[in-house]
Write a protein that holds these residues in place. Structure first.
Motif, PDB file in Angstrom:
ATOM      1  N   LYS A 136       0.843  -1.210   0.000  1.00  0.00           N
ATOM      2  CA  LYS A 136       0.000   0.000   0.000  1.00  0.00           C
ATOM      3  C   LYS A 136       0.875   1.257   0.000  1.00  0.00           C
ATOM      4  O   LYS A 136       1.854   1.342   0.735  1.00  0.00           O
ATOM      5  N   ILE A 137       0.476   2.230  -0.839  1.00  0.00           N
ATOM      6  CA  ILE A 137       1.265   3.465  -0.925  1.00  0.00           C
ATOM      7  C   ILE A 137       0.760   4.467   0.116  1.00  0.00           C
ATOM      8  O   ILE A 137      -0.444   4.719   0.216  1.00  0.00           O
ATOM      9  N   ASP A 138       1.693   4.999   0.881  1.00  0.00           N
ATOM     10  CA  ASP A 138       1.312   6.022   1.860  1.00  0.00           C
ATOM     11  C   ASP A 138       1.221   7.389   1.195  1.00  0.00           C
ATOM     12  O   ASP A 138       0.265   8.123   1.408  1.00  0.00           O
ATOM     13  N   THR A 139       2.266   7.728   0.415  1.00  0.00           N
ATOM     14  CA  THR A 139       2.372   9.109  -0.083  1.00  0.00           C
ATOM     15  C   THR A 139       2.763   9.131  -1.556  1.00  0.00           C
ATOM     16  O   THR A 139       3.716   8.455  -1.957  1.00  0.00           O
ATOM     17  N   ILE A 140       2.042   9.931  -2.326  1.00  0.00           N
ATOM     18  CA  ILE A 140       2.432  10.179  -3.715  1.00  0.00           C
ATOM     19  C   ILE A 140       3.047  11.574  -3.765  1.00  0.00           C
ATOM     20  O   ILE A 140       2.426  12.548  -3.320  1.00  0.00           O
ATOM     21  N   VAL A 141       4.261  11.665  -4.285  1.00  0.00           N
ATOM     22  CA  VAL A 141       4.904  12.964  -4.459  1.00  0.00           C
ATOM     23  C   VAL A 141       4.786  13.328  -5.936  1.00  0.00           C
ATOM     24  O   VAL A 141       5.247  12.575  -6.806  1.00  0.00           O
ATOM     25  N   ILE A 142       4.173  14.460  -6.224  1.00  0.00           N
ATOM     26  CA  ILE A 142       4.040  14.903  -7.622  1.00  0.00           C
ATOM     27  C   ILE A 142       5.205  15.829  -7.924  1.00  0.00           C
ATOM     28  O   ILE A 142       5.308  16.925  -7.384  1.00  0.00           O
ATOM     29  N   GLY A 143       6.111  15.355  -8.780  1.00  0.00           N
ATOM     30  CA  GLY A 143       7.276  16.161  -9.166  1.00  0.00           C
ATOM     31  C   GLY A 143       8.558  15.626  -8.556  1.00  0.00           C
ATOM     32  O   GLY A 143       8.598  15.242  -7.386  1.00  0.00           O
ATOM     33  N   LEU A 148      13.028  11.872   2.897  1.00  0.00           N
ATOM     34  CA  LEU A 148      12.781  11.946   4.341  1.00  0.00           C
ATOM     35  C   LEU A 148      11.673  10.973   4.754  1.00  0.00           C
ATOM     36  O   LEU A 148      11.792  10.276   5.759  1.00  0.00           O
ATOM     37  N   LEU A 149      10.601  10.925   3.968  1.00  0.00           N
ATOM     38  CA  LEU A 149       9.490  10.042   4.324  1.00  0.00           C
ATOM     39  C   LEU A 149       9.909   8.573   4.196  1.00  0.00           C
ATOM     40  O   LEU A 149       9.625   7.755   5.076  1.00  0.00           O
ATOM     41  N   ALA A 150      10.609   8.261   3.102  1.00  0.00           N
ATOM     42  CA  ALA A 150      10.973   6.859   2.864  1.00  0.00           C
ATOM     43  C   ALA A 150      11.981   6.372   3.908  1.00  0.00           C
ATOM     44  O   ALA A 150      11.895   5.243   4.384  1.00  0.00           O
ATOM     45  N   LYS A 151      12.898   7.231   4.285  1.00  0.00           N
ATOM     46  CA  LYS A 151      13.882   6.827   5.303  1.00  0.00           C
ATOM     47  C   LYS A 151      13.192   6.507   6.632  1.00  0.00           C
ATOM     48  O   LYS A 151      13.688   5.743   7.438  1.00  0.00           O
ATOM     49  N   ASN A 152      12.031   7.132   6.821  1.00  0.00           N
ATOM     50  CA  ASN A 152      11.300   6.903   8.064  1.00  0.00           C
ATOM     51  C   ASN A 152      10.147   5.914   7.880  1.00  0.00           C
ATOM     52  O   ASN A 152       9.122   5.992   8.572  1.00  0.00           O
ATOM     53  N   VAL A 157      11.748   3.694  -2.925  1.00  0.00           N
ATOM     54  CA  VAL A 157      10.873   4.685  -3.572  1.00  0.00           C
ATOM     55  C   VAL A 157      10.771   4.363  -5.061  1.00  0.00           C
ATOM     56  O   VAL A 157      11.782   4.118  -5.716  1.00  0.00           O
ATOM     57  N   GLU A 158       9.541   4.354  -5.580  1.00  0.00           N
ATOM     58  CA  GLU A 158       9.369   4.141  -7.024  1.00  0.00           C
ATOM     59  C   GLU A 158       9.179   5.477  -7.721  1.00  0.00           C
ATOM     60  O   GLU A 158       8.489   6.357  -7.186  1.00  0.00           O
ATOM     61  N   ILE A 159       9.776   5.611  -8.902  1.00  0.00           N
ATOM     62  CA  ILE A 159       9.642   6.872  -9.637  1.00  0.00           C
ATOM     63  C   ILE A 159       9.037   6.585 -11.008  1.00  0.00           C
ATOM     64  O   ILE A 159       9.627   5.853 -11.813  1.00  0.00           O
ATOM     65  N   LEU A 160       7.854   7.136 -11.242  1.00  0.00           N
ATOM     66  CA  LEU A 160       7.191   6.971 -12.543  1.00  0.00           C
ATOM     67  C   LEU A 160       7.439   8.238 -13.343  1.00  0.00           C
ATOM     68  O   LEU A 160       7.062   9.325 -12.906  1.00  0.00           O
ATOM     69  N   THR A 161       8.093   8.130 -14.473  1.00  0.00           N
ATOM     70  CA  THR A 161       8.398   9.330 -15.266  1.00  0.00           C
ATOM     71  C   THR A 161       7.617   9.325 -16.592  1.00  0.00           C
ATOM     72  O   THR A 161       7.061   8.306 -16.990  1.00  0.00           O
ATOM     73  N   GLY A 162       7.600  10.493 -17.233  1.00  0.00           N
ATOM     74  CA  GLY A 162       6.929  10.612 -18.542  1.00  0.00           C
ATOM     75  C   GLY A 162       5.422  10.518 -18.428  1.00  0.00           C
ATOM     76  O   GLY A 162       4.717  10.209 -19.386  1.00  0.00           O
ATOM     77  N   GLN A 163       4.901  10.819 -17.249  1.00  0.00           N
ATOM     78  CA  GLN A 163       3.479  10.622 -16.994  1.00  0.00           C
ATOM     79  C   GLN A 163       3.037  11.636 -15.953  1.00  0.00           C
ATOM     80  O   GLN A 163       3.433  11.525 -14.796  1.00  0.00           O
ATOM     81  N   GLY A 164       2.265  12.635 -16.375  1.00  0.00           N
ATOM     82  CA  GLY A 164       1.844  13.660 -15.418  1.00  0.00           C
ATOM     83  C   GLY A 164       0.648  13.226 -14.605  1.00  0.00           C
ATOM     84  O   GLY A 164      -0.126  12.354 -15.020  1.00  0.00           O
ATOM     85  N   VAL A 165       0.476  13.837 -13.450  1.00  0.00           N
ATOM     86  CA  VAL A 165      -0.764  13.662 -12.680  1.00  0.00           C
ATOM     87  C   VAL A 165      -1.791  14.620 -13.265  1.00  0.00           C
ATOM     88  O   VAL A 165      -1.543  15.813 -13.381  1.00  0.00           O
ATOM     89  N   GLU A 166      -2.935  14.089 -13.659  1.00  0.00           N
ATOM     90  CA  GLU A 166      -4.001  14.907 -14.257  1.00  0.00           C
ATOM     91  C   GLU A 166      -5.020  15.336 -13.226  1.00  0.00           C
ATOM     92  O   GLU A 166      -5.664  16.365 -13.383  1.00  0.00           O
ATOM     93  N   LYS A 167      -5.159  14.509 -12.197  1.00  0.00           N
ATOM     94  CA  LYS A 167      -6.209  14.791 -11.202  1.00  0.00           C
ATOM     95  C   LYS A 167      -5.748  14.332  -9.831  1.00  0.00           C
ATOM     96  O   LYS A 167      -5.181  13.254  -9.677  1.00  0.00           O
TER      97      LYS A 167
END
Ligand SMILES: Cc1cc2nc3c(=O)[nH]c(=O)nc-3n(C[C@H](O)[C@H](O)[C@H](O)COP(=O)(O)OP(=O)(O)OC[C@H]3O[C@@H](n4cnc5c(N)ncnc54)[C@H](O)[C@@H]3O)c2cc1C
Length: 506
Positions: free
Chosen positions: A5-12, A23-27, A237-247
């Motif tokens: 389960k994902i706790d936090t999505i960081v946009i950017g 900081l979040l992932a280290k904790n 941490v997973e990083i999804l690139t080439g894909q913007g958040v639309e909503k």
């Protein structure tokens, strides 16, 4: 994507996003970063032309001395061993030259040397110079990012509510010489607010970090990004690139997750948005914010933009000072960023970070050929081309860019000598380029302005689980955006607890 389960999505994935994710992932939090661009790093990315690497948005920074905030934060995050700071030359880091008089002033990375240099050039102003430097030091003595013994919360409360003093008024009350006034106001280039609109506290917060020390970084901003990516991967941490958040999906005042451009949904209870704050209301489910807040945040004014030429220096010997420092040609007084259309001879900046840092490393000769020219630019210069798609932008825009490039090289030659005419342009960036690359509405290079009239959006929003960070939301530049990431992580994990973990880490 892993099924945990994902706790936090960081946009950017600029430095604020990388910092808060780290900081979040280290904790122990499970974090996913979503980045619209193909490559992560935001303004810290590098690109290459004719084998010469160029940074989009990094030339130098403060905060990297042993025990200073970026050094401490990056050690805590495990990134510091991946990064090699390059101290600026002992001769100074910025040379200011006045077009009309030819007066030259050097900025040094020490209060004492900066003071000595200014007193040598403006001996009648010695008392005012000492007062100015004392004032900056005094303001920053109360900022926890500069005195790690201080708690964070009182500073953040006051920083957002205090009535600041106008910068020109403060400087003019201390020194009278218009050239010296310009030198004291010049750190405004590092936070992108015209001095006429700037406040003394924000000015001090940026200027102090450079008076305390200035560093390049081996490999530029990209080396910082690469260091973070290595560490973040280690923390899962997973990083999804080439894909913007639309909503950004909000239900009953709480975050439910995000929807990507390809309609994929990622559920999560927390979202941190690090793009330009003015775009946030258009991303969230309609009705999530009060109309007054939507109106204020959408109206946030951008920092200045720049017209930038990335080139090759075919006659490097003609500009020997570039081996050591950044060169600024400026006018006296407070019109450093005046409308370039109105002021024919506005400010010009020349920098060659690759060549400058070659003093310390001899391993990439080609980066030493690169040179970057910049001048303040207005959105209105390129607004007429803005509806065209970045790939299909037509001949009119190309012609404008070619003329603006020629004009900038000539303006640099008028300021720094004929040697500049040997610069061969390889690429150019306009307000439109910065709008497209960074997502700032008017091509602002540091995100939103911190000026005397504008409110500062806080990291915590009224929507539960939705936070802001980056693009000038707290402070500007590599250091300021990193602090924004730190504060946002603190809002989630406990402000003082997070601050203690970082500052007490050895
Ligand atoms: C020309 C220039 C010169 C500079 N020089 C210096 C310097 O010498 N020293 C210094 O300290 N600073 C400098 N800066 C400023 C510094 O680069 C920035 O302040 C800092 O990197 C900003 O980091 P950030 O994370 O806040 O924003 P950004 O780096 O802009 O990152 C935000 C990211 O969010 C992404 N994003 C936005 N919306 C979405 C969405 N809906 N979905 C997915 N992704 C999204 C963007 O694509 C971007 O990658 C310069 C900047 C420029 C442009």
């Amino acid at each position: 994507m892993s099924s945990r389960k994902i706790d936090t999505i960081v946009i950017g994935s600029g430095i604020s996003g990388l910092t808060v994710a780290g900081l979040l992932a280290k904790n122990g939090r499970r974090v996913v970063i979503v980045e619209r661009n193909r490559k992560p790093g935001g303004a810290l990315r590098r690109f290459t032309r004719d084998g010469i690497p160029f940074d989009i948005g990094f030339h130098y920074t403060g905060g990297l001395g042993r025990g200073q905030i970026l050094d401490v934060l990056w050690r805590y995050l495990g990134v510091r061993p991946e990064i090699t700071p390059v101290p600026m030359h002992p001769d100074g880091y910025d040379y200011f030259r006045f077009r009309a008089s030819g007066t030259e002033v050097r900025a040094y990375y020490s209060y004492e040397r900066a003071g000595e240099q200014m007193c040598a050039v403006f001996p009648d102003e010695a008392a005012g110079i000492a007062r100015y430097l004392g004032t900056i030091k005094n303001i920053c003595g109360k900022i926890p990012f500069y005195d790690l013994d201080l708690p964070l919360s009182p500073f953040l409360r006051d920083f957002f509510s205090s009535q600041d003093r106008p910068l020109p008024e403060a400087i003019a009350s201390m020194v009278k010489n218009p050239e010296l006034q310009a030198v004291l106001a010049a750190p405004a280039f590092l936070y992108g607010v015209p001095p006429a609109k700037a406040g003394l506290t924000m000015h001090a917060a940026v200027a102090h970090s450079y008076y305390q020390g200035a560093w390049g970084i081996r490999g530029g901003g990209q080396a910082v990004v690469d260091g973070f990516l290595k560490t973040l991967t280690g923390h899962g941490v997973e990083i999804l690139t080439g894909q913007g958040v639309e909503k950004i999906e909000v239900g009953n005042g709480c975050i439910n997750g995000v929807t990507l451009a390809d309609r994929r949904r990622i559920p999560a209870g927390q979202v941190i948005y690090t793009g330009h704050p003015a775009h946030l209301p258009d991303l969230v489910t309609p009705g999530s914010f009060r109309p007054a807040f939507t109106h204020r945040i959408k109206g946030l004014e951008d920092t200045i933009s720049m017209f930038t030429v990335f080139g090759r220096m075919n006659r490097p010997a003609a500009l020997p000072a570039l081996d050591r420092a950044n060169l600024y040609c400026i006018n006296r007084g407070f019109d450093l960023m005046a409308d370039p259309a109105a002021v024919g001879n506005g400010s010009v900046l020349l920098t060659a970070p690759g060549r400058r840092d070659l003093n310390a490393f001899d391993d990439d000769r080609r980066s030493g050929d690169g040179v970057i020219l910049m001048r303040p630019a207005n959105w209105s210069e390129t607004a007429r081309f803005s509806r065209e798609n970045s790939r299909t932008r037509g001949a009119g825009y190309r012609e404008w860019k070619t003329a603006a490039t020629k004009n900038l090289i000539e303006r640099a030659a008028a300021g720094f000598g004929e040697g500049c005419l040997g610069i061969e342009p390889l690429a150019a960036g306009s307000p439109l380029t910065f709008r497209d690359e960074l997502g700032s509405p008017a091509g602002g290079i540091y995100g939103v302005q911190h000026n005397l009239q504008q409110f500062v959006a806080r990291a915590r929003t009224k929507v539960q689980g939705l936070y802001l960070s980056g693009q000038g939301s707290l402070m500007t530049g590599l250091l300021g955006a990193s602090m924004a990431g730190l504060v946002t992580a603190g809002e989630i994990m406990g402000l003082e607890e997070t601050w203690d973990k970082v500052r007490k880490w050895q």
